[in-house]
Design an enzyme around this catalytic site. Structure first.
Site, mmCIF file in Angstrom:
data_model
loop_
_atom_site.group_PDB
_atom_site.id
_atom_site.type_symbol
_atom_site.label_atom_id
_atom_site.label_comp_id
_atom_site.label_asym_id
_atom_site.label_seq_id
_atom_site.Cartn_x
_atom_site.Cartn_y
_atom_site.Cartn_z
ATOM 1 N N GLU A 1 0.822 -1.226 0.000
ATOM 2 C CA GLU A 1 0.000 0.000 0.000
ATOM 3 C C GLU A 1 0.848 1.266 0.000
ATOM 4 O OE1 GLU A 1 -2.821 -0.169 -0.877
ATOM 5 O OE2 GLU A 1 -3.271 -2.254 -0.405
ATOM 6 N N GLY A 2 1.915 1.243 -0.768
ATOM 7 C CA GLY A 2 2.833 2.381 -0.804
ATOM 8 C C GLY A 2 3.858 2.176 0.291
#
Ligand SMILES: Cc1cc2nc3c(=O)[nH]c(=O)nc-3n(C[C@H](O)[C@H](O)[C@H](O)COP(=O)(O)OP(=O)(O)OC[C@H]3O[C@@H](n4cnc5c(N)ncnc54)[C@H](O)[C@@H]3O)c2cc1C
Length: 582
Positions: free
Chosen positions: A434-435
């Protein structure tokens, strides 16, 4: 040592930090009643403790399997999922219009903390489904909402997010998957996605894929990506399932942790999909999914940290080694100051990160539902500022916390059969997906600090100083000491923030060099602010943790400035060395 949700601490955080009564006061949640909170938390704890936690080691040992008929979830997971679905947990915070219960998001966050704490691999399935629901809610057509939302919100189907490709990881704009119009409103999607969490499984009869792809005439890079919805089984006009779509899991990754969460290589061979939102505006839709997922990944950090803390505490009470004052014979290791320090650091980090995540969730609720536009705007700024901290700071702390958990277990912590090892291995993914946390730091200094001329961090600093004032005014000697530490830490964060804003405006690279160190400082100070806030009203455990944290972590804040402001110069030397023969 089975996981039991820390219901009291969760309830306390909902009340004091998330300020549920402010959220209820918006009037946007007619079904919400403060009386509901305790029974919801108790029921969720039963599911987490009695159903999901016993499956955690089983999932770790057996994992999910890929067969000719697709992915089969780890033993017991389908039955546990049926209980999760039948309990209505998927739809807790989604609109009633589509079958949800219409409760505040932050309450669902509290429930999901319990789910992740009991079994993080299981929790990923709803986590990704939430992202898919949010994307369709925000960007889908009425037809798409009608087709997918009731099934996703009831948990009858689950969702997956298909962004990553071999050459497109952090740089999502490099993706190559193609979507060609079929001329009937649908698109034909072709390409390969990797690392897709719960991309396929046998726990539900359908899996709804949210897929990023590129239209034939799309501009290069992230301005040319579009979002599509493509179900595993196509949906007939009457809502029944039709043909199998050309989407397949062709491989499962072998991973260091979360073995029961299938991480799929997904092949799209002319799969039928429909555009969600505007052509080439997939990035905005993707951020809707990502923001929900980022907060929930931060929460995974809190949850797995809590589970590791519980296991370490139980072990430290039980394991006897060495001597301690006033103990006859061998002393439990919890009597040794170093173990006490380790346990206190775990507990404080978990509670600080819980507070950051819940505050972020509460801000999201207010940003969407407060009736006063000024409150909505301030809450949106707070949500945006706290999202990278919730994601990155909480998950970095989860690595520290689970690592300390292994250490407290001594040699036993290194043995695969102990839960301490599993918590550490499971937690390790949280700073990556997620990043990555590096990308979160860039988001914090690159976008979040400059929003509204720096208004988000200025408002946060004002709140922190206000908390210090309140703590000092209490005349409780321990709170006065905490207030001194918090004030000094706020001054350090203020100085670092001014420097960072100026650096990002002049030479971006100079600012970016200090971005991760800045995020660490910001999380440390904001975490201390929330712990102090709790301690002002509750003098027992919250005060003890806040005091420990003030001396252990906040006291280091003034010394952290140099690492941020000098990073560019020191990196030039160090990186020069590293790059010389690259
Ligand atoms: C178990 C697992 C589950 C996942 N689930 C999903 C899923 O469900 N759906 C999905 O789409 N993806 C999923 N992913 C993919 C995940 O989001 C990516 O792995 C992540 O975004 C990082 O991309 P990457 O692996 O290509 O690393 P890279 O982008 O190659 O990054 C490598 C390193 O370089 C750094 N870096 C990269 N670019 C920059 C930059 N511009 N500036 C500074 N540093 C940079 C990164 O921080 C990182 O430390 C999953 C991954 C894993 C391992």
């Amino acid at each position: 040592m089975p996981y039991t949700a820390p219901v009291d601490q969760i309830a306390h955080t909902l009340q004091r930090i998330a300020r549920l009564e402010d959220i209820a006061a918006t009037g946007a949640f007619p079904n919400f009643d403060a009386e509901l909170v305790a029974p919801i938390l108790d029921e969720a704890n039963k599911l987490a403790r009695d159903v999901l936690a016993p499956l955690n080691p089983i999932g770790h040992k057996h994992g999910a399997k890929l067969t000719d008929n697709g992915v089969i979830a780890a033993p017991g997971f389908a039955e546990a999922y049926a209980q999760f679905r039948d309990g209505g947990w998927m739809g807790l915070a989604f609109p009633e219009e589509y079958g949800g219960q219409g409760l505040p998001k932050v309450l669902a966050l509290a429930v999901m903390e319990m789910v992740h704490g009991a079994n993080m691999a299981f929790g990923l399935c709803p986590l990704l489904t939430f992202g898919a629901i949010e994307a369709i809610l925000a960007h889908g057509t009425d037809e798409q909402k009608k087709t997918y939302l009731p099934k996703l919100i009831s948990g009858e189907w689950t969702g997956a997010m298909n962004l990553t490709e071999p050459q497109a990881g952090s740089d999502v704009g490099a993706l190559k998957t193609k979507a060609i119009p079929n001329g009937d409103g649908s698109y034909s999607i072709t390409g390969q996605k990797i690392f897709i969490t719960w991309g396929d499984h046998d726990m539900t009869e359908n899996v709804v894929q949210l897929v990023l792809a590129r239209l034939p005439d799309a501009p290069a890079g992230s301005r040319g990506i579009s979002l599509f919805v493509a179900p595993k089984f196509l949906v007939n006009a009457d809502g029944s399932l039709g043909e199998r779509n050309a989407i397949r899991c062709i491989g499962l990754e072998h991973k260091m942790g979360i073995h029961a969460s299938p991480t799929c290589v997904m092949e799209y061979a002319g799969a039928k999909g429909w555009l969600v939102g505007e052509p080439n505006k997939g990035l905005a839709a993707m951020f809707t999914m990502m923001n929900s997922a980022r907060l929930n990944v931060g929460l995974e950090g809190v949850a797995v940290g809590e589970a590791a803390f519980q296991a370490a505490l139980a072990y430290a009470r039980d394991r006897k080694q060495g001597s301690a004052p006033s103990i006859e014979g061998s002393a439990p290791i919890i009597r040794h100051p170093d173990i006490q320090r380790s346990l206190a650091s775990m507990a404080a980090a978990v509670q600080a990160s819980r507070a950051i995540c819940y505050a972020c969730g509460a801000a999201a609720d207010l940003a969407e539902h407060a009736s006063d536009p000024a409150i909505r705007e301030a809450a949106k700024l707070r949500e945006d500022l706290l999202t990278p901290l919730a994601k990155a700071w909480s998950t970095d702390r989860a690595i520290d916390v689970t690592n300390t958990g292994v250490q407290i277990h001594g040699g036993m912590g290194f043995m695969s059969e102990t839960s301490a090892a599993q918590f550490y291995l499971d937690a390790r993914i949280t700073p990556i997906y997620e990043g990555t946390n590096g990308i979160q730091a860039i988001d914090l200094v690159g976008r979040k600090l400059s929003m509204n001329n720096g208004a988000a961090m200025a408002a946060m600093l004002a709140d922190i100083r206000n908390t210090a004032r309140e703590a000092r005014a209490s005349n409780e000697p321990k709170l006065v000491v905490i207030a001194d530490r918090l004030d000094a830490a706020a001054a350090a964060l203020d100085e670092a923030t001014q420097w960072m804003i100026a650096a990002m405006k002049s030479t971006r690279e100079t600012g970016l060099s200090g971005a991760s160190a800045y995020l660490r400082l910001a999380g440390d100070v904001v975490g201390g602010h929330f712990l102090t806030l709790s301690a002002i009203t509750d003098r027992g455990r919250p005060l003890a943790l806040a005091r420990f944290y003030a001396e252990d972590t906040l006291s280091r804040a003034p010394g952290a400035i140099a690492a941020i402001t000098s990073a560019s110069e020191t990196l030039q030397d160090a990186a020069g060395e590293l790059l010389s023969d690259a």
